[in-house]
Each structure stands twice: as C-alpha cells, then as structure tokens.
Write an enzyme that holds these catalytic residues in place. Structure first.
Site, PDB file in Angstrom:
ATOM      1  N   HIS A  88       1.116  17.593  18.755  1.00 27.27           N
ATOM      2  CA  HIS A  88       1.373  16.805  19.966  1.00 27.27           C
ATOM      3  C   HIS A  88       0.132  16.980  20.857  1.00 27.27           C
ATOM      4  O   HIS A  88      -0.503  18.041  20.834  1.00 27.27           O
ATOM      5  CB  HIS A  88       2.536  17.333  20.794  1.00 27.27           C
ATOM      6  CG  HIS A  88       3.869  17.386  20.106  1.00 27.27           C
ATOM      7  ND1 HIS A  88       4.244  18.404  19.288  1.00 27.27           N
ATOM      8  CD2 HIS A  88       4.933  16.545  20.167  1.00 27.27           C
ATOM      9  CE1 HIS A  88       5.484  18.194  18.863  1.00 27.27           C
ATOM     10  NE2 HIS A  88       5.933  17.070  19.369  1.00 27.27           N
ATOM     11  N   ASP A 121       0.041  20.236  22.626  1.00 26.52           N
ATOM     12  CA  ASP A 121      -0.080  21.461  21.810  1.00 26.52           C
ATOM     13  C   ASP A 121      -1.534  21.908  21.737  1.00 26.52           C
ATOM     14  O   ASP A 121      -1.813  23.094  21.545  1.00 26.52           O
ATOM     15  CB  ASP A 121       0.325  21.233  20.339  1.00 26.52           C
ATOM     16  CG  ASP A 121       1.730  20.723  20.172  1.00 26.52           C
ATOM     17  OD1 ASP A 121       2.560  20.966  21.054  1.00 26.52           O
ATOM     18  OD2 ASP A 121       1.990  20.079  19.125  1.00 26.52           O
TER      19      ASP A 121
HETATM   20  C1  XLS Z   1      12.130  18.047  17.595  1.00 27.22           C
HETATM   21  C2  XLS Z   1      11.230  17.319  16.727  1.00 27.22           C
HETATM   22  C3  XLS Z   1       9.769  17.393  17.084  1.00 27.22           C
HETATM   23  C4  XLS Z   1       9.020  16.312  16.374  1.00 27.22           C
HETATM   24  C5  XLS Z   1       7.701  15.967  16.970  1.00 27.22           C
HETATM   25  O1  XLS Z   1      13.291  18.250  17.306  1.00 27.22           O
HETATM   26  O2  XLS Z   1      11.454  17.725  15.409  1.00 27.22           O
HETATM   27  O3  XLS Z   1       9.258  18.655  16.812  1.00 27.22           O
HETATM   28  O4  XLS Z   1       8.832  16.627  15.021  1.00 27.22           O
HETATM   29  O5  XLS Z   1       7.806  15.566  18.283  1.00 27.22           O
END
Ligand code: XLS
Ligand code: NI
Ligand code: NI
Length: 437
Positions: free
Chosen positions: A100, A103
């Site tokens: 993200h 991140d």
């Molecule tokens: C949350 C999601 C997230 C996505 C990416 O539950 O799995 O981590 O994979 O935003």
C-alpha cells in the site's frame, strides 16, 4: 548492513529434513505438471504485515520490533524497511512484493509531501529491484486507515474525501507502473456501511464504480497493462461490505462495465468470512474468467474475523492449487497477506512463517497435480453429468429444447430413476489417499 544476520539463505532439504530454516516441500526448480514450482507459485511478500505490523491489537501494543534500527515515522525507517524486506525476500527466494502507499512511506499531513516521499522511496525500491531481480506483484492505496476515510473512499458521503481518494489512487497507480507491478488492487476497506438509516446504497455503489472507471482510464493512459483486482471481503471493518464475495463483486463489475479490466484477488480468510470455502470463491472467479490473484492466508473457523494466519491447512492449499491448475495458472500470484501470531515476535519467526506458507502451497501443488493426474475425481465428475451427453440431455445443453418438449418427454417416461450416487465419501477417501502417501 544485514538485518537478519543469523538467518542463512533458506535451502530446500526435502521432507525428511528437521532443519527449521529449510524448505521441506518448496523446491523451486522441481518440475510439476510441466513447469518448475517457482513458476506455478509466484509468491509475494506483503509489505504491511511483514515489515510494518508489530502485533498491536485491540488490547495491547507491539510485541515485535519492526524498527529495523531506525526511528519509526522517518524516511530513514522507510529505507531500512526496503533493505530489510529485500534481504528477507532474497533469503527465502521470494520473487514478488505487494504494497500500500502508506506501507512504504510515512504519510505526511500534506499529500504533496507524501507524494514526494513516494517518489523518493520508489527510486530506492527500483534500485533494489534491479539489483536482485525481485519484482512488484501489485500495488494499492490505503483508503481505510486515515480517519478521513471513516465512511469509505469511493463510497464516502464527502465529495472532498472522494477527491482525496482519487489523488491517492492516481499516485499509487503511478508508483505501481513505475515499479512494473502486474496488478493494482482495490480492497474496499471501508466501502460498505454500518446502518441503512444513514446510507444511500445505490448512490455509494455508483460512486465506487465511478472511481474505478477513472482509475482504469488513467491507468491505461500511463501504460498500465496489468489487471485491476477487486479483493472481496464480506465484513470487517464495516458491518456490510459491498464486495461481499466473488459472485457479488463480479456482478458489480458487470453492472458497471468494468469486467474487462478487472479480475478477482481472492483471499482465503475473506472467503471463509463470507461463509464459503476458499475453493468456492476461487471456482466462482475461475468459471467467470476472473481468477486473477490470491491473498494466501487462512482464517480460524472458531473466530469471526480476519485473523490473517499463515497457510497451514494442506487440504485448503491442495484444493486451491487444484483450482489454480485447472484454471491454467494465475495472471497474478500468491501474496502472503498473513502475519505471525502476536507471541511469535522474533525475526526468526518471520522466516518460519514464510517457510510454513511456501511449503504448504508447494505441498498443495504436488498433491493437486497428483489428484489431476490420477484422474478418478475428474472422471467421476464427467460421468456424473453423462446423461447430458446424448439424447434429450444433449438437446437441453445445446439450447434447442423447449419446455413443452421436455414436459412431453417427462410424461412419456413416467418417473425418472434417482440420479446416481454423489459418492462424496468415496471421493474424500481418494483425496486422503493422495494426501497421505
Ligand atoms: C484486509 C485486506 C488487505 C488487502 C489490501 O483485510 O486483506 O490487506 O489485501 O488492501
Ligand atoms: Ni484480509
Ligand atoms: Ni488481502
């Protein structure tokens, strides 16, 4: 500088090894069903869990130290995470990562400054990618963490917040393209609602589609050739999430004409939260030509939330790989959207977790390939529908039959015999037999 000095390159040692820092099943160059394991299993590291999350939960703070020797919230820390992440991936032989926007850099108060930081860190990541050959699987924007997104991003009631979300998507797409990402994910973090007393569902869904359309248009204009993905999830954080499951998300994409540009990113734990098996959501995506990528984790059937555990259940990984092999592989990969349990807080635990996950999928691949090669299950399924191969059945399949004709056929027949036995227990014996030999 080494971040994991006590961890060697993780070798493949085979099923009889007792070395905790070795693969027992993941043997990257071993040929399975016509190609090397590493091509069947493009594994990815999830930046957020592996390099950011320290175990904070509702009841307590971090147990794991993810500072990597730098002060958190600084660009020095962001860079240390890059270095640690690439060392980690190299030691495990992981070929991809997912991220993200927030991140990879600390978010600033002003988006112009956040974007400048994203430019800086992506230059640095790009260097590391060139050095190591590691690639980007997909990027995404975090449009759920900041309080401004309390009512969603595309689904928000605030036009200003919607614009902010658009700016984040635009930049995350820029960075994904810059890093050569194969995909771009929309997980609708807070795209849903708590109560209909304050919510216009139709309005919100139209706006989500509008944001996605703009993303496709912009993405294609800057040369993004990969797939956009929806990652369905039924609940958490919102009580009702619009992308409940694969079937719901596919219907949404078709309704708004987005189905040519989007596929599914199916997460095991999300499928089970929706009351499905992981395999179910994979199958629904595959038969619609929309099985794109996988968030490889597992949930806990006793807990009602997204526990994001590392894959351990070989029944699940086997049936997953059965679906993937049948679908002819993924255009995306297997992203470990998974975290260590909070008490597993050491650096070594991070490696154990990935070894567990990679081995569980490698074993699943080996077993799924054997199920297919064995042929009894597929043969059984083909036989089960044999009454449609000729006669009236074939006429139904070809679409030539009319209701009147079928009714006349039924009347002449009297009563049909019972359909053949489903033989579930026999088929389960076959699976166990293959799994445990
Ligand atoms: C949350 C999601 C997230 C996505 C990416 O539950 O799995 O981590 O994979 O935003
Ligand atoms: Ni999840
Ligand atoms: Ni996920």
């Amino acid at each position: 500088m080494m971040y994991f000095p006590n961890i060697p390159m993780i070798p493949y040692e085979g099923p009889n090894s007792t070395n905790p820092l070795a693969f027992k099943f993941y043997n990257p160059d071993q040929i399975v069903a016509g190609k090397p394991m590493k091509e069947h299993l493009p594994f990815a590291m999830a930046w957020w869990h592996n390099l950011c999350a320290g175990g904070t939960d509702m009841f307590g703070r971090d147990t794991a130290d993810k500072s990597f020797g730098a002060e958190k919230g600084t660009m020095a820390h962001a860079k240390a995470k890059v270095d640690a992440g690439f060392e980690f991936m190299q030691k495990l032989g992981i070929q991809y990562f997912c991220f993200h926007d927030v991140d990879i850099v600390p978010e600033a108060d002003d988006i112009k400054e956040t974007n400048r930081r994203l430019d800086e860190i992506s230059d640095y990541i790009l260097e590391k990618m060139k050095e190591t050959g590691i690639k980007c699987l997909w990027g995404t924007a975090n449009m759920f963490g900041n309080p401004r997104f309390m009512n969603g991003a595309g689904s928000t009631n605030s036009a200003d917040v919607f614009c902010f979300a658009a700016a984040q998507v635009k930049k995350a797409l820029d960075i994904t393209v810059k890093l050569g990402g194969k995909g771009y994910v929309f997980w609708g973090g807070r795209e849903g609602y708590e109560t209909l007393l304050n919510t216009d569902v139709k309005f919100e869904q139209e706006n989500i589609a509008a944001l996605m359309k703009m993303a496709v248009k912009y993405g294609r204009s800057i040369g993004f050739k990969g797939d956009f993905y929806i990652e369905p999830k039924p609940k958490e954080p919102m009580k009702h999430q619009y992308d409940f499951d694969a079937a719901t998300a596919i219907g949404f994409l078709r309704q708004y004409g987005l189905d040519k540009d989007f596929k599914m990113n199916i997460e095991a734990n999300h499928a089970t939260l929706a009351g499905h098996t992981f395999q179910h959501d994979l199958r629904i995506s595959a038969i619609n030509g929309m099985l794109g990528s996988i968030d490889a984790n597992q949930g806990d059937y006793l807990l009602g939330w997204d526990t994001d555990e590392f894959p351990f259940n070989v029944y699940e990984t086997t049936m997953c790989m059965y679906e993937v092999l049948k679908a002819g592989g993924l255009t995306g990969g297997f992203n470990f959207d998974a975290k260590n349990r909070r008490p597993s807080y050491t650096m070594e635990d991070m490696f154990h977790a990935y070894i567990l996950g990679m081995d569980a999928f490698a074993l699943g691949l080996l077993k799924a390939a054997r199920i297919i090669e064995d042929g009894r299950i597929d043969g059984f399924i083909a036989d089960r529908y044999a009454s449609y191969n000729s006669g009236i059945g074939a006429k139904i399949r070809s679409g030539e039959a009319t209701l009147e004709e079928l009714a006349a056929y039924a009347e002449a027949m009297g009563a049909p015999e019972l359909p053949g036995s489903g033989r579930q227990e026999y088929l389960e014996c076959i699976v166990n037999n293959i799994l445990f030999t």
